[in-house]
Design a protein around this motif. Structure first.
Motif, PDB file in Angstrom:
ATOM      1  N   VAL A 178      40.963  35.320  61.973  1.00 37.94           N
ATOM      2  CA  VAL A 178      41.721  35.724  60.785  1.00 37.94           C
ATOM      3  C   VAL A 178      41.909  37.231  60.757  1.00 37.94           C
ATOM      4  O   VAL A 178      42.993  37.729  60.412  1.00 37.94           O
ATOM      5  N   GLY A 179      40.878  37.970  61.138  1.00 33.97           N
ATOM      6  CA  GLY A 179      40.989  39.424  61.140  1.00 33.97           C
ATOM      7  C   GLY A 179      42.051  39.917  62.091  1.00 33.97           C
ATOM      8  O   GLY A 179      42.834  40.822  61.761  1.00 33.97           O
ATOM      9  N   CYS A 180      42.104  39.338  63.300  1.00 35.00           N
ATOM     10  CA  CYS A 180      43.124  39.754  64.270  1.00 35.00           C
ATOM     11  C   CYS A 180      44.532  39.442  63.759  1.00 35.00           C
ATOM     12  O   CYS A 180      45.469  40.219  63.977  1.00 35.00           O
ATOM     13  N   ILE A 181      44.680  38.308  63.094  1.00 32.89           N
ATOM     14  CA  ILE A 181      45.994  37.957  62.540  1.00 32.89           C
ATOM     15  C   ILE A 181      46.408  38.960  61.470  1.00 32.89           C
ATOM     16  O   ILE A 181      47.551  39.441  61.453  1.00 32.89           O
ATOM     17  N   LEU A 182      45.479  39.306  60.583  1.00 27.20           N
ATOM     18  CA  LEU A 182      45.800  40.258  59.516  1.00 27.20           C
ATOM     19  C   LEU A 182      46.135  41.638  60.086  1.00 27.20           C
ATOM     20  O   LEU A 182      47.060  42.310  59.615  1.00 27.20           O
ATOM     21  N   VAL A 183      45.357  42.053  61.096  1.00 31.31           N
ATOM     22  CA  VAL A 183      45.614  43.363  61.713  1.00 31.31           C
ATOM     23  C   VAL A 183      46.950  43.360  62.442  1.00 31.31           C
ATOM     24  O   VAL A 183      47.737  44.306  62.337  1.00 31.31           O
ATOM     25  N   PRO A 233      37.654  42.228  53.052  1.00 27.56           N
ATOM     26  CA  PRO A 233      37.047  43.563  52.916  1.00 27.56           C
ATOM     27  C   PRO A 233      36.733  44.216  54.252  1.00 27.56           C
ATOM     28  O   PRO A 233      36.802  45.442  54.382  1.00 27.56           O
ATOM     29  N   LEU A 234      36.405  43.406  55.256  1.00 25.55           N
ATOM     30  CA  LEU A 234      36.101  43.979  56.573  1.00 25.55           C
ATOM     31  C   LEU A 234      37.349  44.588  57.201  1.00 25.55           C
ATOM     32  O   LEU A 234      37.326  45.713  57.714  1.00 25.55           O
ATOM     33  N   VAL A 235      38.452  43.852  57.152  1.00 28.34           N
ATOM     34  CA  VAL A 235      39.700  44.355  57.732  1.00 28.34           C
ATOM     35  C   VAL A 235      40.182  45.591  56.986  1.00 28.34           C
ATOM     36  O   VAL A 235      40.711  46.530  57.586  1.00 28.34           O
TER      37      VAL A 235
END
Length: 219
Positions: free
Chosen positions: A60-65, A140-142
């Motif tokens: 999910v983080g890679c997609i958001l980034v 929050p991490l992203v």
């Protein structure tokens, strides 16, 4: 290689390690470990939780980034509320098991087969719990990535992957330590072990309610 390139991997590992030891994470894994505290079993719970958490954050983080977007606040709050409900459910599940075992023990009805059945549960449960925790913690991490992994999407992905490694290692170590505590309590007597599990159940439920209330309240 500049200082940022050196510090970013270390920062990711340390941040992941610290992140694993948040109250909601420890409460969830402890409910599983309390039922099967032997070292390898406890280690398995910690690793599976970490794998689920890391996979959710990485994907999910890679997609958001890559898309340069943030999760809507309403969705993020909904995920946090879901984690709270999950912790409440885990606490109630553990408390029911404790009371059920106590009733059988007082009645003198617990056979070896029944005890084994009462301790049986799906080993993959901690994996799905970790996945849920990862989903709720991605936003929050992203949002904080810009300070430590600014640059390419590959750098962000590497940071998230190392963050996951730190998280998994920390939770594995914690699970083994918690397992040792429950094993020691069991060796001293079933009453002490049951009391410790009941406290774990109530703690998980209380944290779950707190998470749900915080998610429901306006910012």
């Amino acid at each position: 290689m500049d200082s940022l390139q050196v510090l970013a991997p270390v920062t990711a590992l340390v941040a992941g390690f610290a992140h694993a030891l948040e109250p909601d994470h420890m409460a969830a894994v402890t409910t599983f470990v309390s039922r099967r505290p032997r070292p390898l079993q406890a280690l398995g719970f910690g690793v599976r939780w970490g794998a689920g958490h890391s996979a959710a954050i990485l994907v999910v983080g890679c997609i958001l980034v890559a898309l340069n977007v943030q999760l809507p606040e309403l969705l993020a709050r909904g995920l946090e509320f879901g984690v709270g409900a999950m912790l409440l459910g885990l606490g109630l599940w553990l408390l029911w098991n404790v009371l059920h075992e106590r009733a059988h023990r007082l009645a003198g009805e617990a056979s070896a087969d029944e005890a084994h059945a009462h301790h049986h549960h799906h080993g993959r449960g901690s994996l799905w719990v970790g996945l849920a925790h990862g989903l709720s913690g991605t936003a929050p991490l992203v949002a904080a990535l810009s300070a430590t992994a600014a640059g390419s999407a590959w750098q962000a992905a590497g940071y998230l992957a190392l963050f996951g490694v730190g998280t998994t290692v920390a939770m594995a170590l914690y699970a083994v330590a918690a397992g040792a505590l429950f094993t020691r309590a069991a060796n001293r007597g079933p009453a002490l072990a049951g009391t410790l599990r009941a406290m774990t159940a109530l703690g998980s439920a209380a944290i779950g309610v707190l998470w749900m209330v915080n998610a429901a309240l306006p910012a």
